[in-house]
Design a protein around this motif. Structure first.
Motif, short mmCIF file in Angstrom:
data_model
loop_
_atom_site.label_atom_id
_atom_site.label_comp_id
_atom_site.label_asym_id
_atom_site.label_seq_id
_atom_site.Cartn_x
_atom_site.Cartn_y
_atom_site.Cartn_z
N ARG A 132 37.73 33.13 42.13
CA ARG A 132 37.82 33.47 43.73
C ARG A 132 37.71 35.12 44.21
O ARG A 132 37.73 35.29 45.84
CB ARG A 132 38.78 32.95 44.73
N GLY A 133 38.10 36.31 43.70
CA GLY A 133 38.06 37.50 43.79
C GLY A 133 38.96 38.27 43.61
O GLY A 133 39.41 39.73 43.61
N GLY A 134 39.99 37.46 42.88
CA GLY A 134 41.36 38.66 43.16
C GLY A 134 41.09 39.98 41.86
O GLY A 134 41.49 41.03 42.43
N LYS A 135 40.30 39.83 41.15
CA LYS A 135 40.36 41.08 39.81
C LYS A 135 39.67 42.19 41.37
O LYS A 135 40.35 43.12 41.46
CB LYS A 135 38.89 40.66 38.85
N GLY A 136 38.33 41.81 41.86
CA GLY A 136 38.04 42.85 42.98
C GLY A 136 39.47 43.24 43.97
O GLY A 136 39.39 44.60 43.95
N VAL A 137 40.06 42.49 44.01
CA VAL A 137 41.18 42.02 45.64
C VAL A 137 42.63 43.96 44.22
O VAL A 137 42.86 44.64 45.20
CB VAL A 137 41.89 41.57 46.29
N CYS A 138 42.53 43.33 43.55
CA CYS A 138 43.72 44.28 42.74
C CYS A 138 42.39 45.27 42.58
O CYS A 138 43.84 47.23 42.55
CB CYS A 138 44.18 43.74 41.13
N GLN A 139 41.52 46.06 41.61
CA GLN A 139 40.82 46.63 41.89
C GLN A 139 40.48 47.81 43.51
O GLN A 139 41.37 48.99 44.08
CB GLN A 139 39.46 46.75 40.97
N ALA A 140 40.58 46.90 44.20
CA ALA A 140 40.22 47.87 45.36
C ALA A 140 41.70 48.15 46.23
O ALA A 140 42.23 49.15 47.30
CB ALA A 140 40.12 46.40 46.32
N LEU A 141 42.99 47.31 45.35
CA LEU A 141 44.25 47.75 46.50
C LEU A 141 44.75 49.47 45.24
O LEU A 141 45.30 49.89 46.01
CB LEU A 141 45.50 46.66 45.50
N GLU A 142 44.05 48.90 44.49
CA GLU A 142 44.15 50.07 43.57
C GLU A 142 43.93 51.52 44.04
O GLU A 142 43.78 52.27 43.98
CB GLU A 142 43.92 50.27 42.01
N ALA A 143 42.75 51.60 44.50
CA ALA A 143 41.96 52.60 45.12
C ALA A 143 42.53 52.98 46.90
O ALA A 143 42.36 53.53 47.05
CB ALA A 143 40.28 52.12 45.45
N ALA A 144 43.18 51.69 46.97
CA ALA A 144 43.23 52.39 48.96
C ALA A 144 44.95 53.08 48.29
O ALA A 144 44.80 53.80 49.50
CB ALA A 144 43.71 50.80 49.09
N LEU A 145 45.77 52.59 47.05
CA LEU A 145 47.00 52.75 47.56
C LEU A 145 46.91 54.42 46.90
O LEU A 145 47.34 55.64 47.46
CB LEU A 145 48.04 52.29 46.06
N SER A 146 45.67 54.82 45.64
CA SER A 146 45.40 56.21 45.80
C SER A 146 44.79 57.37 46.87
O SER A 146 44.84 57.94 46.87
CB SER A 146 44.39 55.86 44.63
N ASP A 147 43.74 56.33 47.66
CA ASP A 147 42.99 57.36 48.72
C ASP A 147 44.63 57.65 50.31
O ASP A 147 44.15 58.89 50.29
CB ASP A 147 42.63 55.98 49.71
N ARG A 148 45.53 57.06 49.72
CA ARG A 148 46.56 57.59 50.63
C ARG A 148 47.59 57.51 50.54
O ARG A 148 48.72 57.95 51.66
CB ARG A 148 46.91 55.67 51.48
N GLY A 149 47.44 58.37 48.94
CA GLY A 149 48.42 58.46 48.33
C GLY A 149 49.79 58.57 48.62
O GLY A 149 50.98 58.87 47.88
N LEU A 150 49.79 56.73 48.43
CA LEU A 150 51.24 55.94 47.48
C LEU A 150 51.41 56.02 46.37
O LEU A 150 51.64 54.77 46.53
CB LEU A 150 50.64 54.71 48.64
#
Length: 220
Positions: A132-150
């Motif tokens: 249902r899109g879990g892999k894409g969610v994980c990738q988006a989470l990684e990108a979001a953490l990187s973008d925010r310096g977290l």
């Protein structure tokens, strides 16, 4: 230990310099690369180690790894699987925690404080959520953490079934808030909701460091 006709299994103990982690699919910890006197080798991590390993371990740390060596006679292939990973004696004073020991290591009866734990986002890894899109969610989470310096403050950890398969993908934020039917495009807003203050703090620190680097430090 016993072994099948085509497999020989024996124990091993290696010491060497930690090189890097081996990550699958961008977020699944599988093993580590160790530099020994015989060269670089890949060592798989047992499941209990993958779930507890501190991914902030600095490259070059001297480690001792104990586990089992499997030799597939038919394929002429050797596989190393770690059951325990420890700081070598010479570096126990600087490595605070590696494989989540139940008690902090003791040196001359002085306990070393474990490193501060990261905040953890739990993401269901079962097939229904992945479809249902879990892999894409994980990738988006990684990108979001990187973008925010977290990246140094928050980690992503895969879990077993969260018992809400029809409403997947499912995830649980560090404050224990559960979210269902999350899609990749919703992740940035979700991260802003839960980490808005931390994100701004990290961004401010980056700007401050850049100002110092450019000789334009203006103070607080």
């Amino acid at each position: 230990m016993g072994a099948s006709r085509n497999m020989e299994v024996s124990e091993f103990c290696l010491e060497g310099r930690f090189i890097n982690f081996v990550i699958k699919d961008g977020y699944k910890l599988k093993g580590l690369l160790l530099g020994t006197h015989e060269g670089e080798c890949y060592i798989k991590l047992a499941k209990h180690l993958r779930a507890s390993f501190d991914l902030r371990l600095p490259a070059g740390t001297w480690l001792q790894v104990v586990g089992y060596k499997e030799y597939d006679i038919k394929k002429d292939k050797v596989t190393l699987k770690a059951e325990r990973v420890m700081a070598a004696r010479s570096e126990m004073a600087i490595v605070q925690t590696i494989a989540a020991p139940q008690e902090p290591p003791s040196i001359d009866n002085v306990k070393v404080k474990p490193a501060k734990a990261k905040a953890t986002i739990l993401v269901c890894q079962k097939s229904d959520c992945m479809k249902r899109g879990g892999k894409g969610v994980c990738q988006a989470l990684e990108a979001a953490l990187s973008d925010r310096g977290l990246e140094d403050q928050v980690t992503i950890k895969g879990t077993g079934c969260m018992k809400n398969c029809k409403a997947g993908p499912n995830l649980v934020m560090p404050d224990k808030t559960r979210h269902s039917r999350i899609q990749a495009e919703q992740v940035p807003a979700l991260m802003d909701k839960h980490f808005g203050d931390k994100s701004l703090s990290a961004e401010s620190e980056k700007l401050r460091e850049a100002a110092i680097y450019n000789g334009k430090f203006y103070g607080n």
